[in-house]
Write an enzyme that holds these catalytic residues in place. Sequence first.
Site, PDB file in Angstrom:
ATOM      1  N   ASP A  84       0.869  -1.175   0.000  1.00 10.66           N
ATOM      2  CA  ASP A  84       0.000   0.000   0.000  1.00 10.66           C
ATOM      3  C   ASP A  84       0.908   1.228   0.000  1.00 10.66           C
ATOM      4  O   ASP A  84       1.365   1.649  -1.052  1.00 10.66           O
ATOM      5  CB  ASP A  84      -0.929  -0.090   1.217  1.00 10.66           C
ATOM      6  CG  ASP A  84      -1.917   1.061   1.308  1.00 10.66           C
ATOM      7  OD1 ASP A  84      -2.223   1.666   0.275  1.00 10.66           O
ATOM      8  OD2 ASP A  84      -2.390   1.360   2.422  1.00 10.66           O
TER       9      ASP A  84
ATOM     10  N   ARG B 204     -10.995 -12.171   6.568  1.00  9.71           N
ATOM     11  CA  ARG B 204      -9.797 -12.781   5.986  1.00  9.71           C
ATOM     12  C   ARG B 204     -10.115 -14.074   5.241  1.00  9.71           C
ATOM     13  O   ARG B 204      -9.372 -14.495   4.353  1.00  9.71           O
ATOM     14  CB  ARG B 204      -8.770 -13.105   7.077  1.00  9.71           C
ATOM     15  CG  ARG B 204      -8.191 -11.890   7.783  1.00  9.71           C
ATOM     16  CD  ARG B 204      -7.021 -12.334   8.642  1.00  9.71           C
ATOM     17  NE  ARG B 204      -6.642 -11.340   9.650  1.00  9.71           N
ATOM     18  CZ  ARG B 204      -5.807 -10.327   9.428  1.00  9.71           C
ATOM     19  NH1 ARG B 204      -5.277 -10.163   8.249  1.00  9.71           N
ATOM     20  NH2 ARG B 204      -5.505  -9.484  10.402  1.00  9.71           N
TER      21      ARG B 204
HETATM   22  P1  IMP Z   1       1.700  -0.382   3.952  1.00 12.50           P
HETATM   23  O1  IMP Z   1       2.720  -0.414   5.025  1.00 12.50           O
HETATM   24  O2  IMP Z   1       0.992   0.949   3.851  1.00 12.50           O
HETATM   25  O3  IMP Z   1       2.196  -0.836   2.605  1.00 12.50           O
HETATM   26  O4  IMP Z   1       0.531  -1.329   4.393  1.00 12.50           O
HETATM   27  C1  IMP Z   1       0.676  -2.659   4.349  1.00 12.50           C
HETATM   28  C2  IMP Z   1      -0.260  -3.349   5.311  1.00 12.50           C
HETATM   29  O5  IMP Z   1      -1.471  -2.606   5.529  1.00 12.50           O
HETATM   30  C3  IMP Z   1      -0.642  -4.637   4.671  1.00 12.50           C
HETATM   31  O6  IMP Z   1       0.177  -5.674   5.121  1.00 12.50           O
HETATM   32  C4  IMP Z   1      -2.082  -4.814   5.086  1.00 12.50           C
HETATM   33  O7  IMP Z   1      -2.129  -5.591   6.284  1.00 12.50           O
HETATM   34  C5  IMP Z   1      -2.603  -3.424   5.369  1.00 12.50           C
HETATM   35  N1  IMP Z   1      -3.435  -2.898   4.248  1.00 12.50           N
HETATM   36  C6  IMP Z   1      -3.122  -1.955   3.346  1.00 12.50           C
HETATM   37  N2  IMP Z   1      -4.117  -1.730   2.477  1.00 12.50           N
HETATM   38  C7  IMP Z   1      -5.107  -2.563   2.836  1.00 12.50           C
HETATM   39  C8  IMP Z   1      -6.426  -2.826   2.300  1.00 12.50           C
HETATM   40  O8  IMP Z   1      -6.897  -2.254   1.312  1.00 12.50           O
HETATM   41  N3  IMP Z   1      -7.153  -3.770   2.965  1.00 12.50           N
HETATM   42  C9  IMP Z   1      -6.681  -4.442   4.064  1.00 12.50           C
HETATM   43  N4  IMP Z   1      -5.458  -4.243   4.572  1.00 12.50           N
HETATM   44  C10 IMP Z   1      -4.678  -3.309   3.974  1.00 12.50           C
HETATM   45 MG    MG Z   2      -3.747  -6.106   7.896  1.00 15.66          MG
END
Ligand code: IMP
Ligand code: MG
Length: 176
Positions: A97, A159
Amino acid sequence: MRTLLTADEIALRVTELGERISTDYAGQPLLVIGVLHGSVVLVADLIRKISQPHQIAFVRAASYGANTTSSGQPLLALEGLPSLNGRHVLLVDDIFDTGRTLACLVEELQRFDPASLKTAVLLWKTERREVAAVPDYFAFQIPNEFVIGYGLDYNDDYRHLPHIAVLEPADLSPAR
Ligand code: IMP
Ligand code: MG
């Protein structure tokens, strides 16, 4: 809720991903490290499509709680990992993300001197990236919407869904 990716579409791409990983790591000692909890479904499916022998391990990362946006600095738990020294490590998460979770994990795991360290995700929300790195392997690029299912949660629910769905604002409940 609106279905974004069906179970069949996911199965096809995960199979392709496993085949590519098998080719890329042919003859190399591969260790697949899943990021809990979101990666469990992907790891279970992906490793059965990797045809060369390999080991698996898990780390824990949490950044969200009951929000749908990342809090920035993820909490990491690395205890129980086997030695990474000299091994080819593939870090597997459900989604890239902002990229902060994987970027932090890569930085931490590099300290253990793996022979190589790459990342693989099911989903890549390309519009939200806040770090320099991009995933080495991904199955799908998706728009900036909050998704659930196939390991991805909202407040620890959903999940188990076999497909990926977009959680609309009306589906969001107050924190438990
Ligand atoms: P990042 O650190 O922003 O890349 O976020 C990564 C983590 O956020 C992932 O491992 C997911 O657990 C959670 N995440 C990010 N986007 C989503 C989404 O659209 N749905 C559910 N979990 C998300
Ligand atoms: Mg999560």
